[in-house]
Design an enzyme around this catalytic site. Structure first.
Site, PDB file in Angstrom:
ATOM      1  N   ASP A  22       0.831  -1.253   0.063  1.00 15.69           N
ATOM      2  CA  ASP A  22      -0.047   0.040   0.024  1.00 15.69           C
ATOM      3  C   ASP A  22       1.008   1.183  -0.092  1.00 15.69           C
ATOM      4  O   ASP A  22       1.861   1.445   0.641  1.00 15.69           O
ATOM      5  CB  ASP A  22      -0.965  -0.031   1.017  1.00 15.69           C
ATOM      6  CG  ASP A  22      -2.127   1.057   1.181  1.00 15.69           C
ATOM      7  OD1 ASP A  22      -2.305   1.362  -0.061  1.00 15.69           O
ATOM      8  OD2 ASP A  22      -2.547   1.411   2.146  1.00 15.69           O
ATOM      9  N   HIS A  39       2.065   3.176  -8.897  1.00 14.10           N
ATOM     10  CA  HIS A  39       1.997   1.937  -9.387  1.00 14.10           C
ATOM     11  C   HIS A  39       3.117   1.211  -9.903  1.00 14.10           C
ATOM     12  O   HIS A  39       3.487   0.314  -9.707  1.00 14.10           O
ATOM     13  CB  HIS A  39       0.352   1.697 -10.005  1.00 14.10           C
ATOM     14  CG  HIS A  39      -0.528   1.916  -9.276  1.00 14.10           C
ATOM     15  ND1 HIS A  39      -0.720   1.844  -7.948  1.00 14.10           N
ATOM     16  CD2 HIS A  39      -1.875   2.895  -9.496  1.00 14.10           C
ATOM     17  CE1 HIS A  39      -1.866   2.338  -7.611  1.00 14.10           C
ATOM     18  NE2 HIS A  39      -2.576   3.030  -8.664  1.00 14.10           N
ATOM     19  N   TRP A  71     -12.382  -2.122  -7.560  1.00 11.62           N
ATOM     20  CA  TRP A  71     -13.138  -1.885  -8.449  1.00 11.62           C
ATOM     21  C   TRP A  71     -13.773  -0.804  -8.477  1.00 11.62           C
ATOM     22  O   TRP A  71     -14.275   0.159  -9.292  1.00 11.62           O
ATOM     23  CB  TRP A  71     -14.084  -3.117  -8.828  1.00 11.62           C
ATOM     24  CG  TRP A  71     -13.669  -4.249  -9.298  1.00 11.62           C
ATOM     25  CD1 TRP A  71     -13.504  -5.446  -8.539  1.00 11.62           C
ATOM     26  CD2 TRP A  71     -12.913  -4.707 -10.657  1.00 11.62           C
ATOM     27  NE1 TRP A  71     -12.992  -6.513  -9.268  1.00 11.62           N
ATOM     28  CE2 TRP A  71     -12.591  -6.075 -10.510  1.00 11.62           C
ATOM     29  CE3 TRP A  71     -12.607  -4.109 -11.847  1.00 11.62           C
ATOM     30  CZ2 TRP A  71     -11.684  -6.707 -11.447  1.00 11.62           C
ATOM     31  CZ3 TRP A  71     -12.085  -4.758 -12.687  1.00 11.62           C
ATOM     32  CH2 TRP A  71     -11.586  -5.937 -12.727  1.00 11.62           C
ATOM     33  N   ARG A  73     -12.392   2.186  -7.437  1.00  2.66           N
ATOM     34  CA  ARG A  73     -11.581   3.452  -7.991  1.00  2.66           C
ATOM     35  C   ARG A  73     -12.015   4.019  -9.225  1.00  2.66           C
ATOM     36  O   ARG A  73     -12.675   3.349  -9.938  1.00  2.66           O
ATOM     37  CB  ARG A  73     -10.264   2.714  -8.029  1.00  2.66           C
ATOM     38  CG  ARG A  73      -9.706   2.461  -6.449  1.00  2.66           C
ATOM     39  CD  ARG A  73      -8.381   2.317  -6.517  1.00  2.66           C
ATOM     40  NE  ARG A  73      -7.678   1.752  -5.155  1.00  2.66           N
ATOM     41  CZ  ARG A  73      -6.627   1.994  -4.641  1.00  2.66           C
ATOM     42  NH1 ARG A  73      -5.749   2.621  -5.585  1.00  2.66           N
ATOM     43  NH2 ARG A  73      -6.305   1.862  -3.400  1.00  2.66           N
ATOM     44  N   LEU A 133      10.775 -20.459  -5.228  1.00  2.00           N
ATOM     45  CA  LEU A 133       9.642 -19.697  -4.546  1.00  2.00           C
ATOM     46  C   LEU A 133       8.204 -19.644  -5.218  1.00  2.00           C
ATOM     47  O   LEU A 133       8.152 -19.709  -6.534  1.00  2.00           O
ATOM     48  CB  LEU A 133      10.122 -18.032  -4.662  1.00  2.00           C
ATOM     49  CG  LEU A 133       9.116 -17.104  -4.322  1.00  2.00           C
ATOM     50  CD1 LEU A 133       9.024 -17.043  -2.704  1.00  2.00           C
ATOM     51  CD2 LEU A 133       9.586 -15.845  -4.612  1.00  2.00           C
TER      52      LEU A 133
HETATM   53  C1  IPE Z   1      -5.310  -2.651   0.059  1.00  2.00           C
HETATM   54  O1  IPE Z   1      -5.113  -1.418  -0.194  1.00  2.00           O
HETATM   55  C2  IPE Z   1      -5.272  -3.403  -1.287  1.00  2.00           C
HETATM   56  C3  IPE Z   1      -4.133  -3.612  -2.044  1.00  2.00           C
HETATM   57  C4  IPE Z   1      -2.942  -3.034  -1.546  1.00  2.00           C
HETATM   58  C5  IPE Z   1      -4.207  -4.197  -3.489  1.00  2.00           C
HETATM   59  P1  IPE Z   1      -6.173  -0.251  -0.315  1.00  2.00           P
HETATM   60  O2  IPE Z   1      -5.569   1.033  -0.523  1.00  2.00           O
HETATM   61  O3  IPE Z   1      -7.224  -0.545  -1.304  1.00  2.00           O
HETATM   62  O4  IPE Z   1      -6.743  -0.178   0.963  1.00  2.00           O
HETATM   63  P2  IPE Z   1      -7.799   0.645   1.690  1.00  2.00           P
HETATM   64  O5  IPE Z   1      -8.907   1.169   0.928  1.00  2.00           O
HETATM   65  O6  IPE Z   1      -7.085   1.775   2.413  1.00  2.00           O
HETATM   66  O7  IPE Z   1      -8.310  -0.070   3.018  1.00  2.00           O
HETATM   67  C1  IPE Z   2      -1.842   0.129  -3.294  1.00  3.17           C
HETATM   68  O1  IPE Z   2      -1.447   1.660  -3.457  1.00  3.17           O
HETATM   69  C2  IPE Z   2      -1.940  -0.316  -4.806  1.00  3.17           C
HETATM   70  C3  IPE Z   2      -3.593  -0.782  -5.034  1.00  3.17           C
HETATM   71  C4  IPE Z   2      -4.303  -0.714  -4.242  1.00  3.17           C
HETATM   72  C5  IPE Z   2      -3.584  -1.155  -6.442  1.00  3.17           C
HETATM   73  P1  IPE Z   2      -2.679   2.622  -3.249  1.00  3.17           P
HETATM   74  O2  IPE Z   2      -3.043   2.760  -4.731  1.00  3.17           O
HETATM   75  O3  IPE Z   2      -3.731   2.164  -2.514  1.00  3.17           O
HETATM   76  O4  IPE Z   2      -1.928   3.915  -2.721  1.00  3.17           O
HETATM   77  P2  IPE Z   2      -2.464   4.834  -1.608  1.00  3.17           P
HETATM   78  O5  IPE Z   2      -3.139   4.128  -0.468  1.00  3.17           O
HETATM   79  O6  IPE Z   2      -3.547   5.659  -2.488  1.00  3.17           O
HETATM   80  O7  IPE Z   2      -1.342   5.632  -1.312  1.00  3.17           O
HETATM   81 MG    MG Z   3      -4.285   2.435  -0.544  1.00  3.49          MG
END
Ligand code: IPE
Ligand code: IPE
Ligand code: MG
Length: 258
Positions: A22, A39, A71, A73, A133
């Site tokens: 994250d 990303h 989804w 987003r 792995l």
């Molecule tokens: C969790 O992160 C999912 C991934 C890293 C793929 P999110 O950024 O989606 O989680 P929330 O919304 O902050 O809980």
């Molecule tokens: C995690 O990073 C990656 C995915 C969920 C795909 P985020 O996109 O959630 O990054 P933040 O939390 O907004 O910084």
């Molecule tokens: Mg996030």
């Protein structure tokens, strides 16, 4: 009760690591870049952590790449994430194969565009015989989805008369979960500062060691990974026993080895 759980207070065996990667979006925003740049940078961090796991002979690494909830987003971000996933599936597999990594994708794959599903199947087939792995990429994955699909499969087996309801135990249910044939996750890492599970692995968190760090995923280096591993190794995994029981069993083992 099973007696075969690790009992050591130091140098715990690390066989399976799970990571919520994250903080990509915030990493990019801090640099006045679009979220997508985060990303992309996150993919470089994935390469580093995979190779570190290969070097350390860790058996399994499970990475949360896209949750069942992601989804929600903006459409554009979801689209760009799909493209990045497709590119990664095409470009990274050769190197994984060379490193004897077996790639698996866990999650409800039926929701992905057909093009991605084809790439997934191809990538999985290409590395299927590798013995190093096991790299699980959790995509359109949710811990609740996993338990639900397991329950559904079991119900079907009962319906078909191949399983009886009385015989269902924790071990039975585990056989239907996505991580079924792998060692139970030992260490759960979440980068990006949030202290929540966000519907990642749920069943397996029962006795997993949790590690949270404020480091944003693209900045998560080999060094930071080592800090997490060192923290894991310094913990006493008691699995319900008392600290004294474990210390006594360690002393006993040491006596026997002398
Ligand atoms: C969790 O992160 C999912 C991934 C890293 C793929 P999110 O950024 O989606 O989680 P929330 O919304 O902050 O809980
Ligand atoms: C995690 O990073 C990656 C995915 C969920 C795909 P985020 O996109 O959630 O990054 P933040 O939390 O907004 O910084
Ligand atoms: Mg996030």
């Amino acid at each position: 009760m099973p007696e075969d759980k690790p009992t050591g207070s130091q140098g715990n065996d690390l066989r399976h690591v799970c990571i919520i990667m994250d903080g990509n979006g915030r990493w990019a925003r801090k640099r006045f870049m679009p979220r997508f740049a985060g990303h992309k940078a996150g993919l470089s961090a994935v390469r580093k952590i995979v190779s570190s796991c290969v070097e350390q002979k860790i058996e399994a690494l499970t990475l949360f790449a896209f949750s069942s909830e992601n989804w929600r987003r903006p459409k554009q971000e979801v689209g760009l994430l799909m493209e990045l996933f497709a590119t990664a599936l095409t470009r990274e597999v050769k190197k994984l194969d060379e490193n004897n990594v077996q790639l698996r994708i866990i999650g409800d794959l039926s929701a992905f565009p057909e093009k991605i599903q084809t790439l997934i199947n191809k990538a999985i087939a290409q590395t299927a015989d590798n013995t190093g792995l096991v790299l699980n990429i959790a995509a359109n994955y949710g811990g609740r989805w996993d338990i639900t699909q397991a329950a559904k499969k079991m119900a079907y087996e009962v319906q078909q008369g191949r399983l009886s309801a009385e015989d269902i135990s924790e071990e039975t249910l585990e056989q239907y979960l996505s991580l079924k044939d792998l060692p139970e996750p030992d260490l759960f890492i979440r980068t990006g500062g949030e202290q929540r599970i966000s519907n990642f692995i749920l069943w397996q968190l029962a006795y997993c060691e949790l590690y949270f760090t404020d480091i944003l995923w693209p900045d998560f280096s080999r060094k930071e990974f080592q800090v997490a591993i060192d923290s894991f190794r310094s913990r006493q995994r008691r699995f319900g026993r008392t600290g004294e029981q474990l210390n006594n069993s360690i002393n006993k083992n040491e006596q026997e080895q002398k």
